[in-house]
Write a protein that holds these residues in place. Structure first.
Motif, PDB file in Angstrom:
ATOM      1  N   ALA A  79      31.400  82.263 -21.386  1.00 14.96           N
ATOM      2  CA  ALA A  79      30.708  83.521 -21.091  1.00 14.96           C
ATOM      3  C   ALA A  79      29.270  83.490 -21.597  1.00 14.96           C
ATOM      4  CB  ALA A  79      31.472  84.692 -21.705  1.00 14.96           C
ATOM      5  N   LEU A  80      29.059  82.936 -22.772  1.00 15.65           N
ATOM      6  CA  LEU A  80      27.706  82.880 -23.325  1.00 15.65           C
ATOM      7  C   LEU A  80      26.847  81.847 -22.604  1.00 15.65           C
ATOM      8  CD1 LEU A  80      28.480  83.265 -27.137  1.00 15.65           C
ATOM      9  CD2 LEU A  80      27.590  84.988 -25.553  1.00 15.65           C
ATOM     10  N   ASP A  81      27.458  80.751 -22.155  1.00 17.05           N
ATOM     11  CA  ASP A  81      26.721  79.769 -21.373  1.00 17.05           C
ATOM     12  C   ASP A  81      26.202  80.395 -20.082  1.00 17.05           C
ATOM     13  OD1 ASP A  81      25.947  76.877 -20.957  1.00 17.05           O
ATOM     14  OD2 ASP A  81      27.149  77.207 -19.161  1.00 17.05           O
ATOM     15  N   GLY A 102      28.044  92.322 -23.193  1.00 17.01           N
ATOM     16  CA  GLY A 102      27.926  93.507 -22.356  1.00 17.01           C
ATOM     17  C   GLY A 102      26.744  93.465 -21.407  1.00 17.01           C
ATOM     18  N   ILE A 103      25.909  92.436 -21.501  1.00 21.92           N
ATOM     19  CA  ILE A 103      24.769  92.283 -20.595  1.00 21.92           C
ATOM     20  C   ILE A 103      25.124  91.211 -19.580  1.00 21.92           C
ATOM     21  CG2 ILE A 103      22.335  91.675 -20.395  1.00 21.92           C
ATOM     22  CD1 ILE A 103      21.920  92.657 -23.206  1.00 21.92           C
ATOM     23  N   ALA A 134      35.088  92.950 -26.804  1.00 22.39           N
ATOM     24  CA  ALA A 134      34.026  92.883 -25.795  1.00 22.39           C
ATOM     25  C   ALA A 134      34.294  91.851 -24.713  1.00 22.39           C
ATOM     26  CB  ALA A 134      32.691  92.570 -26.474  1.00 22.39           C
ATOM     27  N   MET A 135      35.208  90.934 -24.962  1.00 21.72           N
ATOM     28  CA  MET A 135      35.415  89.813 -24.040  1.00 21.72           C
ATOM     29  C   MET A 135      35.928  90.208 -22.646  1.00 21.72           C
ATOM     30  SD  MET A 135      34.473  86.764 -24.635  1.00 21.72           S
ATOM     31  CE  MET A 135      35.515  85.950 -23.414  1.00 21.72           C
ATOM     32  N   SER A 166      42.343  92.557 -24.087  1.00 20.93           N
ATOM     33  CA  SER A 166      41.687  91.933 -25.240  1.00 20.93           C
ATOM     34  C   SER A 166      42.642  91.154 -26.140  1.00 20.93           C
ATOM     35  CB  SER A 166      40.979  93.000 -26.081  1.00 20.93           C
ATOM     36  OG  SER A 166      41.931  93.837 -26.723  1.00 20.93           O
ATOM     37  N   GLY A 167      43.940  91.431 -26.033  1.00 20.04           N
ATOM     38  CA  GLY A 167      44.889  90.829 -26.956  1.00 20.04           C
ATOM     39  C   GLY A 167      45.026  91.601 -28.255  1.00 20.04           C
TER      40      GLY A 167
END
Length: 347
Positions: free
Chosen positions: A142-144, A166-167, A227-228, A265-266
């Protein structure tokens, strides 16, 4: 929405050093495809929130007047109608109050360049060490997509990771391309500067770095987990957020994030609710309370000039039991909505 103006500056500061994500800007409104029962749950959770409907309000007390504009921090052509309605109000105002003005944004960008440890933890355990292998795999991907390669992402501070999730990649590219977020806040500031109306910040430039102090390691990690889910369909989430905002239903997105975390989210419901309470307290409630005094002070000064004050900040700061509107009401201000006519789809 409440931190996005600060984050837009952070993203801009990093844009020159990080590659942009390669993903088309496209999204669907998630509410349109939501089962009716779940949509009813969201609306039910929103109904009890004071002042949850509406974006623009007026506050009056003893000859003082404040125009309160709930903002959306990213570019959208639908802001044009808002500016047509409220631009003249800014032109004749005593001052424009915002979360962060040009001076604060410049200081933030300068600090980010000078001190990367503001968002990077160079000494503590890495995120791969703090999360399990499956969580880290999903997070690093996700960050990549947001231009943050694993070697950098592994050292990011958890609060920064959670809000970056969130962006959407689309929003991040817009910020990089424009050089700013292009949201309503920037439009209000540009109008004030053109009219030579003073722009004043409601809080110090480094507020964003102090909001998450004192959190436990578990709270930080759960903030990422909560947030994931939305990060997996970030462009859809961004479209839903924008549509909800322009329909005057910003709090629906807050509750959507809660229910989405319940499902995906778990975390247990109790853990999600704890995260939501913590986020609301740190991102909104504490800041709202700190803004009331400068708002009232500016309104008093403006009244002495026979003028009003315009205050523009993230729309989620308006509603709620600790929202700016309720806090002003408790101090004797009379609150009333101000409408902007839009078509049925909010456009």
């Amino acid at each position: 929405m409440s931190l996005r103006r600060h984050l837009a500056a952070l993203v801009t500061a990093m844009a020159l050093a990080l590659p942009a994500a390669a993903q088309d800007c496209a999204g669907r409104n998630l509410f349109d495809a939501m089962p009716p029962a779940r949509l009813a749950e969201l609306r039910g959770a929103t109904e009890d929130i004071p002042n949850h409907k509406g974006l623009f309000w007026q506050a009056e007390k003893d000859g003082r007047r404040v125009l309160l504009l709930g903002t959306y921090h990213f570019a959208d052509p639908r802001h044009d109608l808002t500016m047509a309605r409220f631009g003249p109000e800014i032109d004749r105002a005593s001052a424009l109050l915002v979360e962060a003005g040009p001076e604060e944004e410049a200081k933030l960008a300068e600090a980010m360049t000078a001190d990367p440890t503001l968002i990077l933890d160079a000494t503590g355990p890495t995120l791969p060490e703090r999360l399990d292998a499956q969580e880290w795999k999903a997070l690093s991907q996700a960050l990549d997509e947001r231009g943050l390669p694993a070697v950098i992402a592994s050292r990011l501070r958890p609060w920064y990771v959670a809000v970056m999730l969130g962006i959407s990649p689309c929003m991040k590219r817009i910020v990089e391309t424009r050089g700013d977020a292009g949201g309503l806040d920037h439009l209000l500031i540009a109008r004030a500067q053109a009219a030579q109306v003073p722009v004043r910040a409601l809080e110090p430039w480094d507020t964003v770095f102090s909001l998450f102090e004192g959190m436990s390691a578990e709270e930080e990690e759960d903030m990422i987990r909560a947030a994931m889910p939305a990060a997996q369909y970030a462009d859809d989430y961004a479209t839903t957020l924008a549509d909800a905002y322009f329909a005057g239903d910003s709090w629906m997105i807050w509750e959507f994030g809660r229910f989405d975390a319940y499902d995906n989210s778990g975390l247990t419901r109790a853990q999600v609710d704890a995260q939501m309470r913590l986020a609301q307290e740190k991102l909104m409630d504490q800041r709202n309370e700190s803004w009331i005094e400068p708002i009232e002070k500016a309104a008093g000064q403006a009244a002495g000039e026979g003028k009003a004050v315009v205050a523009g900040f993230g729309a989620l700061h308006l509603p709620g039991r600790h929202g700016v509107l309720r806090l002003l009401e408790q101090r004797g201000w009379t609150i009333s909505p101000v409408t902007v006519e839009r078509t049925g789809d909010g456009r």
